[in-house]
Design an enzyme around this catalytic site. Structure first.
Site, PDB file in Angstrom:
ATOM      1  N   THR A   1     -48.641 -52.567 -34.005  1.00 55.71           N
ATOM      2  CA  THR A   1     -48.722 -52.347 -35.361  1.00 55.71           C
ATOM      3  C   THR A   1     -50.152 -52.004 -35.980  1.00 55.71           C
ATOM      4  O   THR A   1     -50.989 -53.158 -35.768  1.00 55.71           O
ATOM      5  CB  THR A   1     -48.065 -53.454 -36.095  1.00 55.71           C
ATOM      6  OG1 THR A   1     -46.619 -53.447 -35.616  1.00 55.71           O
ATOM      7  CG2 THR A   1     -47.744 -53.256 -37.867  1.00 55.71           C
TER       8      THR A   1
ATOM      9  N   HIS B   1     -66.913 -51.238 -37.920  1.00 55.50           N
ATOM     10  CA  HIS B   1     -68.030 -52.311 -38.297  1.00 55.50           C
ATOM     11  C   HIS B   1     -69.431 -52.013 -38.252  1.00 55.50           C
ATOM     12  O   HIS B   1     -70.440 -52.706 -38.570  1.00 55.50           O
ATOM     13  CB  HIS B   1     -67.555 -53.648 -37.695  1.00 55.50           C
ATOM     14  CG  HIS B   1     -67.940 -53.898 -36.313  1.00 55.50           C
ATOM     15  ND1 HIS B   1     -69.100 -54.496 -35.750  1.00 55.50           N
ATOM     16  CD2 HIS B   1     -67.262 -53.536 -35.146  1.00 55.50           C
ATOM     17  CE1 HIS B   1     -69.027 -54.531 -34.355  1.00 55.50           C
ATOM     18  NE2 HIS B   1     -68.121 -54.080 -34.092  1.00 55.50           N
TER      19      HIS B   1
ATOM     20  N   SER C   1     -66.656 -47.148 -34.112  1.00 57.27           N
ATOM     21  CA  SER C   1     -66.014 -48.540 -34.693  1.00 57.27           C
ATOM     22  C   SER C   1     -66.471 -48.499 -35.991  1.00 57.27           C
ATOM     23  O   SER C   1     -67.612 -48.221 -36.530  1.00 57.27           O
ATOM     24  CB  SER C   1     -66.973 -49.304 -33.773  1.00 57.27           C
ATOM     25  OG  SER C   1     -66.513 -50.672 -34.005  1.00 57.27           O
TER      26      SER C   1
ATOM     27  N   CYS D   1     -78.417 -57.740 -23.582  1.00 57.42           N
ATOM     28  CA  CYS D   1     -77.215 -57.035 -24.203  1.00 57.42           C
ATOM     29  C   CYS D   1     -76.619 -57.230 -25.479  1.00 57.42           C
ATOM     30  O   CYS D   1     -76.503 -56.723 -26.178  1.00 57.42           O
ATOM     31  CB  CYS D   1     -76.140 -56.582 -22.941  1.00 57.42           C
ATOM     32  SG  CYS D   1     -76.600 -56.007 -21.526  1.00 57.42           S
TER      33      CYS D   1
END
Ligand code: PLP
Length: 355
Positions: A219, A183, A181, A301
């Protein structure tokens, strides 16, 4: 505000932001899947970014851009004929919950140190083994190389959620599928990637235009891809420097918080994570008293979810011990002084609770 929640997300690197701005400017809006000149320029930027992201992985596979690591994990699990799955007891919900999609799944236990035994028995029925590289709650680093080798020997595929390790430590060796990921490595939110080893067959989960080599439709955003690529390249270039900085921060924080108990292995751990507990600590009160520090409750979590941590439970912690835990995450842009100051504030606030 002192930001100590680097496992939740990392700040956007200025270099990644600069790379994105070109594709957010007036003339940068073309669809990268269009055949005209501006479209081709955007497509070229996507491919440059893809090469930079590919450098996060071992050779011998391809990178599929997705909207998040969660989507990458869904593609890896639900896109393959490889089930049922056996997943470690400390996987992120993205893996745990998706593995249940097969209707039957198996859990691989971890030790009290939050590390899985590399020789843990695999259920004979399991066709997919999923073990994360670095745990997001307690930072423990898993022996993925040996587990991948054993999965291969049994004819199962090995999926590694490398979200917390990518760009910080070497990629997991021997994996067939790797999810990351942007980020979590100083890139933008809203983009992730699945690395697929050559020869591994997957079917798309999101259907449509088939933009990502037929495996994922939608896209692509050149800005997000460019930001991801720049962040990946920077992380690889700075890997040693970042790790050394974070280890210095860890030592400074542990000095101040010496009386707190560390959850999970002290050695087999990404140093930018400290999951700590104090018997009797009221974490909700600590958070409201230390509002200038952004940190997480170690017992949830996701902050605010209220769900008890399956990770701390898997270590054998009682519900009370889990509730007495906090998670501090720091990284490239954390300074030693601000961290020490924040740790002193947290410790003083805990003392004022009488713990
Ligand atoms: N896996 C781990 C270990 C994570 O820490 C996270 C993020 O919290 C994810 C998966 C999901 O990543 P994303 O936010 O890109 O869906």
């Amino acid at each position: 505000m002192t930001y100590l929640d680097y496992q939740a997300t990392t700040p956007l690197a200025p270099e990644a932001r600069d790379a994105m701005l070109r594709w957010l400017a007036d003339d940068g809006f073309a669809n990268p899947h269009s055949a005209h000149r501006p479209g081709r320029a955007a497509a070229a930027a996507v491919e440059v970014a893809r090469d930079s992201v590919a450098a996060l992985f071992p050779p011998g596979g391809k990178v599929v851009f997705t909207g998040s690591a969660t989507e990458a994990i869904n593609l890896a699990i639900r896109g393959g004929p490889y089930g049922p799955a056996a997943v470690s007891a400390i996987e992120h919900a993205a893996v745990r919950d998706t593995a249940r999609w097969f209707g039957e799944d198996f859990e691989l236990p971890v030790g009290a140190d939050g590390v899985i035994d590399p020789e843990v028995p695999f259920p004979a029925e399991a066709k997919l083994i999923a073990v994360m590289q670095v745990n997001n709650e307690i930072g423990t680093i898993q022996p993925t190389g040996r587990l991948a080798e054993r999965a291969k020997a049994t004819g199962a595929l090995f999926l590694c959620d490398a979200v917390q390790g990518a760009g910080k430590i070497a990629p997991p060796a021997g994996a067939d599928l790797i999810a990351v990921s942007a980020h979590k490595l100083y890139g933008p939110k809203g983009i992730g990637a699945l690395w697929v080893r050559d020869g591994v067959q997957l079917s798309p989960v999101i259907l449509g235009g088939g933009q990502e080599g037929g495996l994922r439709s939608g896209t692509l955003s050149p800005a997000l891809c460019a930001g991801f690529g720049a962040a990946a390249a920077l992380s690889l270039a700075r890997m040693e420097a970042d790790a050394a900085h974070v280890a210095t921060l860890r030592d400074a924080a542990r000095d101040v918080l010496a009386r707190w108990t560390l959850n999970g292995s002290a050695e087999q751990r990404w140093p930018g994570n400290l999951n700590l507990r104090l018997d009797g600590l009221d974490v909700g009160r600590l958070m409201s008293e230390c509002r200038t520090i952004a940190f997480s409750a170690g017992s949830a979590c996701a902050s605010g979810s209220g769900r008890p941590s399956h990770v701390l439970a898997a270590l054998g912690l009682s519900a009370a011990q889990a509730k007495n835990s906090i998670r501090l995450g720091f990284g490239r842009y954390t300074t030693r002084d601000e961290l020490i100051e924040a740790c002193r504030t947290l410790d003083a606030a805990a003392r004022s609770q009488g713990v």
